[in-house]
Design an enzyme around this catalytic site. Structure first.
Site, mmCIF file in Angstrom:
data_model
loop_
_atom_site.group_PDB
_atom_site.id
_atom_site.type_symbol
_atom_site.label_atom_id
_atom_site.label_comp_id
_atom_site.label_asym_id
_atom_site.label_seq_id
_atom_site.Cartn_x
_atom_site.Cartn_y
_atom_site.Cartn_z
ATOM 1 N N HIS A 133 -53.166 6.300 -64.702
ATOM 2 C CA HIS A 133 -54.224 5.457 -65.273
ATOM 3 C C HIS A 133 -55.345 6.252 -65.935
ATOM 4 O O HIS A 133 -56.089 5.698 -66.738
ATOM 5 C CB HIS A 133 -54.764 4.489 -64.213
ATOM 6 C CG HIS A 133 -53.860 3.325 -63.965
ATOM 7 N ND1 HIS A 133 -54.309 2.076 -63.622
ATOM 8 C CD2 HIS A 133 -52.508 3.205 -64.041
ATOM 9 C CE1 HIS A 133 -53.266 1.246 -63.484
ATOM 10 N NE2 HIS A 133 -52.176 1.918 -63.714
ATOM 11 N N ASP A 134 -55.497 7.542 -65.611
ATOM 12 C CA ASP A 134 -56.444 8.355 -66.392
ATOM 13 C C ASP A 134 -55.785 8.758 -67.718
ATOM 14 O O ASP A 134 -56.310 8.476 -68.793
ATOM 15 C CB ASP A 134 -56.881 9.610 -65.608
ATOM 16 C CG ASP A 134 -58.051 10.324 -66.285
ATOM 17 O OD1 ASP A 134 -58.912 9.623 -66.886
ATOM 18 O OD2 ASP A 134 -58.116 11.565 -66.250
ATOM 19 N N ASP A 148 -58.592 12.993 -69.234
ATOM 20 C CA ASP A 148 -59.915 13.586 -69.436
ATOM 21 C C ASP A 148 -60.872 13.298 -68.275
ATOM 22 O O ASP A 148 -62.080 13.506 -68.395
ATOM 23 C CB ASP A 148 -60.534 13.061 -70.742
ATOM 24 C CG ASP A 148 -60.723 11.543 -70.718
ATOM 25 O OD1 ASP A 148 -60.372 10.913 -69.691
ATOM 26 O OD2 ASP A 148 -61.215 10.996 -71.725
ATOM 27 N N ASP A 274 -39.516 -1.216 -53.059
ATOM 28 C CA ASP A 274 -38.124 -1.048 -52.650
ATOM 29 C C ASP A 274 -38.105 -0.864 -51.132
ATOM 30 O O ASP A 274 -39.172 -0.913 -50.492
ATOM 31 C CB ASP A 274 -37.428 0.109 -53.411
ATOM 32 C CG ASP A 274 -37.862 1.493 -52.941
ATOM 33 O OD1 ASP A 274 -38.647 1.610 -51.966
ATOM 34 O OD2 ASP A 274 -37.406 2.490 -53.536
ATOM 35 N N THR A 276 -37.677 1.639 -49.332
ATOM 36 C CA THR A 276 -38.068 2.952 -48.821
ATOM 37 C C THR A 276 -39.439 3.383 -49.358
ATOM 38 O O THR A 276 -39.550 4.366 -50.090
ATOM 39 C CB THR A 276 -37.007 4.017 -49.211
ATOM 40 O OG1 THR A 276 -36.827 3.968 -50.640
ATOM 41 C CG2 THR A 276 -35.685 3.780 -48.519
ATOM 42 N N ASP A 281 -37.159 8.285 -53.629
ATOM 43 C CA ASP A 281 -35.703 8.210 -53.803
ATOM 44 C C ASP A 281 -35.357 7.220 -54.913
ATOM 45 O O ASP A 281 -36.242 6.637 -55.528
ATOM 46 C CB ASP A 281 -35.028 7.829 -52.480
ATOM 47 C CG ASP A 281 -35.441 6.436 -52.009
ATOM 48 O OD1 ASP A 281 -36.190 5.738 -52.735
ATOM 49 O OD2 ASP A 281 -35.021 6.050 -50.913
#
Ligand code: HEM
Ligand code: NAG
Ligand code: NAG
Length: 403
Positions: A133-134, A148, A274, A276, A281
């Site tokens: 997200h940066d 940044d 998921d 796990t 994985d």
């Protein structure tokens, strides 16, 4: 299609091996995959200062990053320095060694990211998402934004896109306040955090890690992050505009393999993507397209990507391809982590401070985790999020109800 000499070499050297192989179906797949790889390599775009610098102007790191972006060099590395740092972070010996401060940061982050179950914690998963997200707030037409540090240096965190990142944001800011005086930029701290988190997650790749990015205290452009109801077409176009092709995108969303959502469906707080969570994985790829335990919450965007003609074959290939996925994720994440960076040629490398990769993993509390995945034991939600070992938490054996 024009083949570079390196690419032709890869293809030709593969032929004798595959033709001699009895499993002809596998061989044809290998050849097709090699051919597809060559095609992709030729369409890879350069970014930042690498777009204009001539090969003769490149530093050793600049050359390596260019080769990674053009997919002629692996983005994974096992180069490790297991020695303890030359001194405390304040010492002259430490200050004289570029990667020393990063070694201390790596120790701190590793402890925060590794749960007692051996799975990676919500902070690790948050760190990977924070890195995206940066850096992801950038497009080919942006004149600012990207990796940044702005996500934590401005009010970007208030945007709805960034729901769920508060805890990792607070933690990263704490580290920044502690280490910035030793020359650590927010942009590097975020990207180093993503790479340390990735390798702390069991089975995660050990991605080459570069430092020297510049911070920008200006909030990045809006509207450049994806939404969980987006169509495959919208997502493919959004990422293409960041030089990330459909194949790279399929590799990158595999980060949801570790994930536990909190805001897509608030009534199902902590439900994983998921079976796990906290493990790097490939279960995510298979379970998105087929059945999964009841507690698994699949994002519509992931389902859409698993079905589109431009992304489906790669999605399928990752289902049984941990090594293939790790390699492709590392390459794609390296690109993502350098969007908007215009001094790539001057970066330095501190990969050696990362902890070792964990190439195998046995989940010792799987029996309890499985019951949780079936919808039992809501009281464990926070413990799963924190990757705490669940064995011993449930003291009485699970009651089986007959109906
Ligand atoms: C198709 C594009 C993507 C969409 C629509 C998407 C959307 C989301 C959403 C809605 C969440 C859950 C947030 C919450 O409710 O707490 C999430 C979690 C996450 N995303 Fe993505 N994402 C995308 C791509 C990526 C990429 C490229 C990465 C990293 C390379 C990434 C890494 C993660 C991680 C690690 C989490 C888990 C965070 C946690 O467990 O707290 N995502 N994503
Ligand atoms: C994380 O914890 C597990 C289990 O406690 C341990 O085996 C593993 O070595 C740790 N990983 C790191 C990088 O410290
Ligand atoms: C993508 O997901 C949405 C639900 O959010 C669904 O209605 C739509 O049919 C999907 N789009 C495609 C192109 O598969």
């Amino acid at each position: 299609m024009k083949l570079s000499s390196f690419s032709s070499y890869v293809l030709l050297s593969l032929l004798p091996f595959t033709l001699a192989h009895p499993g002809m179906g596998d061989s044809m797949r290998d050849i097709r995959r090699a051919a597809a790889q060559i095609e992709r390599r030729n369409s890879k775009e350069l970014i930042g200062d690498l777009k204009t610098l001539k090969d003769s102007q490149l530093t050793a790191i600049g050359k390596d990053i260019k080769a990674i972006l053009l997919e002629s060099k692996s983005a994974e590395s096992s180069v490790i320095d297991t020695s303890i740092p030359p001194g405390t972070v304040d010492s002259a010996a430490c200050k004289a060694d570029l990667c020393c401060v990063w070694k201390w940061i790596s120790y701190e982050m590793t402890a925060k990211f590794n749960g007692t179950s051996g799975r990676c914690t919500k902070f690790a998963r948050g760190a990977v998402r924070l890195g995206f997200h940066d850096a992801g707030v950038w497009s080919k037409t942006s004149t600012y934004g990207g990796a940044d540090g702005s996500i934590l240096l401005t009010n970007e965190l208030d945007r709805a896109d960034n729901n769920g990142l508060k805890d990792i944001a607070d933690y990263t800011k704490q580290l920044y306040n502690k280490y910035n005086k030793y020359g650590v930029s927010m942009a590097d701290l975020i990207q180093m955090g993503a790479n340390i988190a990735t390798v702390v997650c069991p089975l995660g790749p050990r991605i080459r890690s570069f430092v020297g990015r510049k911070d920008n205290a200006k909030a990045g452009p809006t509207g450049l992050l994806p939404g969980e109801t987006d169509s495959a077409d919208k997502l493919i176009k959004l990422f293409a505009d960041k030089t990330i092709d459909a194949h790279d995108l399929v590799a990158l969303v595999g980060a949801h393999s570790t994930s536990q959502q909190h805001f897509v469906d608030k009534a199902r707080d902590g439900d994983p993507q998921d079976s796990t969570p906290g493990i790097w994985d490939v279960a995510f790829y298979g379970e998105t397209t087929t059945a999964a335990p009841p507690r698994v919450l699949k994002f519509q965007s992931d389902i859409n990507l698993s079905k589109d003609s431009r992304t489906k074959s790669e999605w399928q290939a990752f289902i049984n391809g941990q090594g293939h996925w790790n390699a492709d994720y590392s390459t794609s994440y390296t690109r993502l982590s350098l969007l908007g960076v215009n001094n790539i040629n001057d970066l330095k490398e501190c990969t050696k401070v990362l902890p070792p990769a964990r190439k195998s993993f046995v989940s010792q509390d799987q029996a309890v985790l499985d019951l949780w995945l079936q919808g039992q034991f809501d009281q464990l939600n926070n413990m799963v999020d924190d990757a705490i070992m669940l064995t011993g938490v449930i003291t009485t054996p699970p009651k089986v109800t007959m109906t």
